[in-house]
Scaffold this active site. Structure first.
Site, PDB file in Angstrom:
ATOM      1  N   GLU A 169      61.423 -16.890  13.645  1.00 28.89           N
ATOM      2  CA  GLU A 169      59.990 -16.971  13.379  1.00 28.89           C
ATOM      3  C   GLU A 169      59.493 -18.386  13.692  1.00 28.89           C
ATOM      4  OE1 GLU A 169      58.705 -13.758  10.356  1.00 28.89           O
ATOM      5  OE2 GLU A 169      59.334 -15.509   9.248  1.00 28.89           O
ATOM      6  N   GLY A 175      51.153 -16.323  11.091  1.00 32.96           N
ATOM      7  CA  GLY A 175      49.809 -16.243  10.509  1.00 32.96           C
ATOM      8  C   GLY A 175      48.728 -16.924  11.330  1.00 32.96           C
TER       9      GLY A 175
HETATM   10  P1  PGA Z   1      52.724 -13.030  10.348  1.00 31.46           P
HETATM   11  O1  PGA Z   1      53.885 -13.497   9.354  1.00 31.46           O
HETATM   12  O2  PGA Z   1      53.143 -11.717  10.939  1.00 31.46           O
HETATM   13  O3  PGA Z   1      51.510 -12.902   9.453  1.00 31.46           O
HETATM   14  O4  PGA Z   1      52.568 -14.101  11.365  1.00 31.46           O
HETATM   15  C1  PGA Z   1      55.244 -13.283   9.669  1.00 31.46           C
HETATM   16  C2  PGA Z   1      56.089 -13.829   8.559  1.00 31.46           C
HETATM   17  O5  PGA Z   1      55.712 -14.816   7.928  1.00 31.46           O
HETATM   18  O6  PGA Z   1      57.173 -13.287   8.288  1.00 31.46           O
END
Ligand code: PGA
Length: 252
Positions: A169, A175
């Protein structure tokens, strides 16, 4: 041979009523086509017990905790231990999410302790790793991810490592609405798989599911999941809508 997995990370969202409505909608829409795929719902501690009961008849749906404490028991007011989570019948846990690393200052040593406790309690661990924007701009993203994995995971025996799912990630994608391109993600996933191979050999490297997380949504999921080394996703924002989450599941 590798398991495809779509995991929802609800973070600190949803009151009890909305959480159960969302879970029920997801369960209603899962059909036999999604049988070959594992679906994991990482929900707040307070819903784990009931959520696990709700999903018990779905063999491919699992409930995960989003964290645990790094000690096994004692005077740690407000904390939750792995054995408490295990005693609820929950056997998946997310560790090392970048929000834990950044907001709660969790370091690699602490994460190593959490991983060890989780493994001792027979949990399957979704271990998150990923560089921040500064790391990527300075072209040290591979080093950063390598260190995160080395310091918290690669001390495990092969047998223990087989309970690990890795989630890549990139922090700059979480986000933000700006997902990693499928090329950027595939490049890192391939690198991570090569590290697993170096440490545990070809067989475990081929077996290890590596998920992508960071602004994954119904419009970009299919392209990301087409990549050879991307075995599914860890979904934050888009997992809070049953229709978006189901579309992502259908993209695998
Ligand atoms: P997101 O978050 O899909 O909202 O970018 C992913 C995560 O934090 O696991």
């Amino acid at each position: 041979m590798r398991k495809n997995i779509i995991a929802a990370n609800w973070k600190m969202n949803l009151d009890r009523t909305s959480a159960f409505l969302l879970a029920e909608k997801i369960l209603q829409e899962i059909n036999s086509k999604q049988d070959s795929l594992d679906i994991i719902l990482a929900c707040p501690y307070v819903y784990l017990y009931e959520m696990n009961i709700l999903c018990k008849d779905f063999h491919n749906v699992h409930i995960a905790a989003q964290n645990c404490y790094s000690e096994s028991a004692g005077a740690y007011t407000g904390e939750i231990s792995v054995s408490m989570i295990q005693s609820l019948g929950v056997n998946y846990i997310v560790l090392g999410h970048s929000e834990r690393r950044e907001i709660f200052q969790e370091n690699s040593l602490e994460l190593q302790k959490k991983v060890d406790l989780a493994i001792q309690h027979n949990m399957n661990v979704i271990f998150c790793c990923g560089e921040n924007l500064h790391d990527r701009e300075n072209n040290v993203h591979f080093d950063v991810v390598k260190k995160q994995l080395k310091h918290s995971l690669f001390h495990l025996s092969s047998n223990d490592f087989s309970s690990i799912i890795i989630a890549y990630e990139p922090v700059w994608a979480i986000g933000t609405g700006q997902n990693a391109s499928s090329d950027q993600a595939e490049e890192m996933h391939k690198f991570i798989r090569s590290l697993v191979q170096e440490n545990y050999g070809e067989h475990l490297a081929e077996k290890c599911s590596i998920l992508y997380g960071g602004s994954c949504n119904p419009s970009n999921a299919r392209e990301l999941f087409l990549s050879e080394n991307i075995d599914g996703g860890l979904i934050g924002g888009a997992s809070l809508s049953s229709s978006d989450f189901i579309k992502i599941i259908e993209s695998v």
